[in-house]
Design a protein around this motif. Sequence first.
Motif, PDB file in Angstrom:
ATOM      1  N   SER A 114      88.383  60.621  59.828  1.00 51.53           N
ATOM      2  CA  SER A 114      87.281  61.346  59.183  1.00 51.53           C
ATOM      3  C   SER A 114      87.777  62.161  57.995  1.00 51.53           C
ATOM      4  CB  SER A 114      86.562  62.243  60.189  1.00 51.53           C
ATOM      5  OG  SER A 114      87.421  63.267  60.641  1.00 51.53           O
ATOM      6  N   GLU A 166      88.051  59.822  55.143  1.00 53.48           N
ATOM      7  CA  GLU A 166      86.714  59.566  54.598  1.00 53.48           C
ATOM      8  C   GLU A 166      86.283  60.698  53.665  1.00 53.48           C
ATOM      9  OE1 GLU A 166      84.026  58.976  57.829  1.00 53.48           O
ATOM     10  OE2 GLU A 166      85.123  57.248  58.601  1.00 53.48           O
ATOM     11  N   THR A 167      86.580  61.937  54.052  1.00 48.56           N
ATOM     12  CA  THR A 167      86.242  63.083  53.216  1.00 48.56           C
ATOM     13  C   THR A 167      87.004  63.042  51.904  1.00 48.56           C
ATOM     14  OG1 THR A 167      85.809  64.410  55.193  1.00 48.56           O
ATOM     15  CG2 THR A 167      86.164  65.609  53.143  1.00 48.56           C
ATOM     16  N   GLY A 179      88.181  60.379  50.458  1.00 53.75           N
ATOM     17  CA  GLY A 179      87.622  59.270  49.688  1.00 53.75           C
ATOM     18  C   GLY A 179      86.308  59.626  49.019  1.00 53.75           C
ATOM     19  N   ARG A 180      85.429  60.321  49.752  1.00 52.97           N
ATOM     20  CA  ARG A 180      84.156  60.760  49.166  1.00 52.97           C
ATOM     21  C   ARG A 180      84.386  61.716  48.006  1.00 52.97           C
ATOM     22  NH1 ARG A 180      82.461  61.677  54.454  1.00 52.97           N
ATOM     23  NH2 ARG A 180      82.738  63.897  54.091  1.00 52.97           N
ATOM     24  N   PHE A 230      85.588  59.775  45.033  1.00 49.71           N
ATOM     25  CA  PHE A 230      84.468  59.009  44.498  1.00 49.71           C
ATOM     26  C   PHE A 230      83.562  59.905  43.661  1.00 49.71           C
ATOM     27  CE2 PHE A 230      80.119  57.300  44.995  1.00 49.71           C
ATOM     28  CZ  PHE A 230      80.304  56.076  44.365  1.00 49.71           C
ATOM     29  N   LYS A 231      83.277  61.096  44.138  1.00 54.58           N
ATOM     30  CA  LYS A 231      82.419  62.029  43.401  1.00 54.58           C
ATOM     31  C   LYS A 231      83.085  62.507  42.120  1.00 54.58           C
ATOM     32  CE  LYS A 231      79.951  63.399  47.494  1.00 54.58           C
ATOM     33  NZ  LYS A 231      79.762  64.371  48.550  1.00 54.58           N
ATOM     34  N   THR A 265      76.527  68.310  48.190  1.00 52.74           N
ATOM     35  CA  THR A 265      77.362  68.180  49.382  1.00 52.74           C
ATOM     36  C   THR A 265      77.175  69.376  50.305  1.00 52.74           C
ATOM     37  OG1 THR A 265      78.969  66.922  48.097  1.00 52.74           O
ATOM     38  CG2 THR A 265      79.720  67.801  50.196  1.00 52.74           C
ATOM     39  N   GLN A 310      82.893  68.231  55.256  1.00 52.91           N
ATOM     40  CA  GLN A 310      82.190  68.285  53.987  1.00 52.91           C
ATOM     41  C   GLN A 310      82.270  69.677  53.368  1.00 52.91           C
ATOM     42  OE1 GLN A 310      78.416  66.475  55.189  1.00 52.91           O
ATOM     43  NE2 GLN A 310      78.879  64.824  53.756  1.00 52.91           N
ATOM     44  N   GLU A 362      85.176  69.673  51.199  1.00 48.36           N
ATOM     45  CA  GLU A 362      84.821  68.930  49.995  1.00 48.36           C
ATOM     46  C   GLU A 362      84.038  69.818  49.029  1.00 48.36           C
ATOM     47  OE1 GLU A 362      82.496  64.758  48.989  1.00 48.36           O
ATOM     48  OE2 GLU A 362      82.796  65.360  51.072  1.00 48.36           O
TER      49      GLU A 362
END
Length: 89
Positions: A8, A11-12, A14-15, A18-19, A49, A67, A70
């Motif tokens: 997880s 994934e954070t 990566g997000r 991406f942003k 977010t 998140q 993030e």
Amino acid sequence: MNSNISPSAWETIGRFLFKVGLSVFFASFGSGSFVLGLYGWLAVFGTATAGVAFFRRQRFQFGSFTQWDEVLWLTAGSAGLLLAHEAVI
């Protein structure tokens, strides 16, 4: 890669990347300053977010990224760009 990081957390990360990439892409098409455009898009993604994290009722977790982490990264990047822009001008 570090195997101590949870899926997880990856994934954070990566997000977030991406942003940042989307922010660079959108800022490159702006009519004004690239730095101010990038600042604005990072702020928009940080706010969005934060809204998602709030409505999902996420909490800060030690040992893993959420998140909210993030949001902090996006906000820090946005504020840093604004400070750098103000220092140059």
